[in-house]
Design a protein around this motif. Structure first.
Motif, PDB file in Angstrom:
ATOM      1  N   ILE A  55       6.278 -18.171  37.630  1.00 21.46           N
ATOM      2  CA  ILE A  55       6.359 -16.740  37.330  1.00 21.46           C
ATOM      3  C   ILE A  55       6.285 -15.926  38.618  1.00 21.46           C
ATOM      4  O   ILE A  55       7.015 -14.951  38.804  1.00 21.46           O
ATOM      5  N   GLU A  56       5.398 -16.325  39.530  1.00 28.31           N
ATOM      6  CA  GLU A  56       5.267 -15.621  40.800  1.00 28.31           C
ATOM      7  C   GLU A  56       6.576 -15.645  41.580  1.00 28.31           C
ATOM      8  O   GLU A  56       6.986 -14.651  42.176  1.00 28.31           O
ATOM      9  N   ALA A  57       7.236 -16.774  41.588  1.00 22.60           N
ATOM     10  CA  ALA A  57       8.505 -16.897  42.302  1.00 22.60           C
ATOM     11  C   ALA A  57       9.574 -16.004  41.665  1.00 22.60           C
ATOM     12  O   ALA A  57      10.424 -15.445  42.373  1.00 22.60           O
ATOM     13  N   PHE A  58       9.512 -15.865  40.344  1.00 23.22           N
ATOM     14  CA  PHE A  58      10.508 -15.055  39.632  1.00 23.22           C
ATOM     15  C   PHE A  58      10.345 -13.575  39.940  1.00 23.22           C
ATOM     16  O   PHE A  58      11.329 -12.856  40.163  1.00 23.22           O
ATOM     17  N   LYS A  93       8.692 -12.181  42.545  1.00 20.96           N
ATOM     18  CA  LYS A  93       8.525 -11.843  43.960  1.00 20.96           C
ATOM     19  C   LYS A  93       9.596 -10.897  44.490  1.00 20.96           C
ATOM     20  O   LYS A  93       9.268  -9.885  45.130  1.00 20.96           O
ATOM     21  N   PRO A  94      10.886 -11.158  44.280  1.00 19.29           N
ATOM     22  CA  PRO A  94      11.897 -10.243  44.838  1.00 19.29           C
ATOM     23  C   PRO A  94      11.809  -8.834  44.247  1.00 19.29           C
ATOM     24  O   PRO A  94      12.065  -7.849  44.937  1.00 19.29           O
ATOM     25  N   TYR A  95      11.425  -8.736  42.973  1.00 16.64           N
ATOM     26  CA  TYR A  95      11.293  -7.421  42.344  1.00 16.64           C
ATOM     27  C   TYR A  95      10.096  -6.674  42.932  1.00 16.64           C
ATOM     28  O   TYR A  95      10.166  -5.473  43.205  1.00 16.64           O
ATOM     29  N   ARG A  96       8.996  -7.400  43.127  1.00 15.72           N
ATOM     30  CA  ARG A  96       7.805  -6.785  43.714  1.00 15.72           C
ATOM     31  C   ARG A  96       8.104  -6.282  45.130  1.00 15.72           C
ATOM     32  O   ARG A  96       7.708  -5.177  45.506  1.00 15.72           O
ATOM     33  N   GLU A  97       8.801  -7.092  45.901  1.00 16.69           N
ATOM     34  CA  GLU A  97       9.119  -6.699  47.275  1.00 16.69           C
ATOM     35  C   GLU A  97      10.030  -5.477  47.303  1.00 16.69           C
ATOM     36  O   GLU A  97       9.878  -4.593  48.154  1.00 16.69           O
ATOM     37  N   HIS A  98      10.969  -5.416  46.366  1.00 15.98           N
ATOM     38  CA  HIS A  98      11.879  -4.273  46.301  1.00 15.98           C
ATOM     39  C   HIS A  98      11.123  -2.994  45.943  1.00 15.98           C
ATOM     40  O   HIS A  98      11.324  -1.935  46.571  1.00 15.98           O
TER      41      HIS A  98
END
Length: 253
Positions: free
Chosen positions: A45-48, A50-55
Motif C-alpha cells: 500500500i505504501e508503494a502504491f 507514494k507517488p501521490y503523496r509526493e505530488h
C-alpha cells in the motif's frame, strides 16, 4: 494523537414460531484497537500511494509568498495582524466575483476568531500554510442585511470582546465596552439600507451565536472556499506584512 477503533458485536437470538419472528438482544461486546506507531505499514500500500503523496506534498510546499514576521491570532486584543490579513484577503478575492455577478460591491467582511487555526511563520508562505490556517471546508457567502442588523452585529462584537476578523467596518468601544463609534468605509451606518456582508457559511447559519445574519434580504453563495481565497491572496502578494490597526479598538479613558 492516539486513535481508536471500536468494534462492537451484537449477538441476537431468534425465536421462531408459526406466527412471527421475535428478535431479542442478548449480549453486546466490544474491543478497542489502538492505532499507534506499533502498527506496521503495509509495504504494498505504501508503494502504491507514494507517488501521490509526493505530488501532493510538492504542491503544498511550493512557495507562494514571504512573511516578514510571525503572526498569531493572540497578538492583539480586538484586532490582530493575521486576522486583518484574513479579512482583507477575503474581501480582495471575493469582491470581484461578487461584483461580476451582481454589479454591486461587498460592504464589509466578518469572520470568526476561532476560524484561524494556525500561525503564519516568518519566512516562506506556502499552500500548506493556507491549509494549516484554514483546515475547514467553509465557503464564502455574501449576505444582504439591513443596517439595523449591522447594529446588532456591532453590539455582538462589543460583548464578545474577541478579535473577530473584520474588514471595511470601523468599530470603537468606550471604557465600558459600549459601542462609541461604528461606520462602514467611513460612512455612518444607515439602519434602512441593505449592506452586503461577506462571511462564511458557518457564521451565516448562526455559528458562534452570530444570529444577526438572518432573516436576510439576499444570500449569494460564491462557491469559493475561504482557504482558496487565502491561497489565491498569497499567490498575488509577494510579501506578507499585515499590521494591527485601528479598525476595532477600545478606548482606555
Amino acid at each position: 494523537m492516539k486513535l481508536q477503533h471500536l468494534f462492537i458485536t451484537i449477538i441476537a437470538l431468534t425465536f421462531f414460531n408459526c406466527k412471527q419472528d421475535t428478535w431479542q438482544l442478548k449480549r453486546i461486546q466490544g474491543e478497542q484497537i489502538n492505532i499507534n506507531d506499533t502498527l506496521q505499514a503495509d509495504a504494498e500500500i505504501e508503494a502504491f500511494i507514494k507517488p501521490y503523496r509526493e505530488h501532493v506534498n510538492k504542491d503544498l510546499d511550493s512557495v507562494l509568498s514571504y512573511a516578514v514576521a510571525t503572526y498569531s491570532k493572540s497578538d492583539g486584543e480586538f484586532n490582530t495582524a493575521i486576522g486583518n490579513l484574513f479579512a482583507d484577503a477575503v474581501y480582495e478575492q471575493s469582491n470581484p466575483v461578487f461584483f461580476k455577478r451582481t454589479g454591486k460591491n461587498i460592504d464589509m467582511v466578518l469572520l470568526n476568531h476561532g476560524g484561524i487555526r494556525a500561525i503564519i511563520s516568518k519566512g516562506p508562505v506556502t499552500s500548506r500554510t493556507g491549509f494549516e490556517i484554514m483546515p475547514f471546508e467553509n465557503s464564502i457567502v455574501v449576505v444582504g442585511i439591513k443596517g439595523s442588523q449591522i447594529n446588532d452585529m456591532t453590539n455582538y462584537l462589543s460583548k464578545a470582546k474577541r478579535a473577530h476578523p473584520i474588514a471595511k467596518l470601523h468599530l470603537v468601544l468606550d471604557v465600558d465596552y459600549n459601542v462609541k463609534e461604528a461606520d462602514i468605509s467611513g460612512e455612518a451606518i444607515d439602519t434602512t439600507r441593505t449592506y452586503y456582508v461577506a462571511t462564511n457559511d458557518y457564521l451565516y447559519s448562526g455559528g458562534d451565536h452570530m444570529t444577526f445574519f438572518q432573516p436576510e434580504e439576499s444570500l449569494h453563495i460564491l462557491d469559493y472556499k475561504i482557504r482558496n481565497a487565502l491561497i489565491d491572496y498569497f499567490k498575488q502578494t509577494d510579501t506578507i506584512k499585515p499590521v494591527i490597526d485601528n479598525r476595532f479598538i477600545k478606548l482606555k479613558n
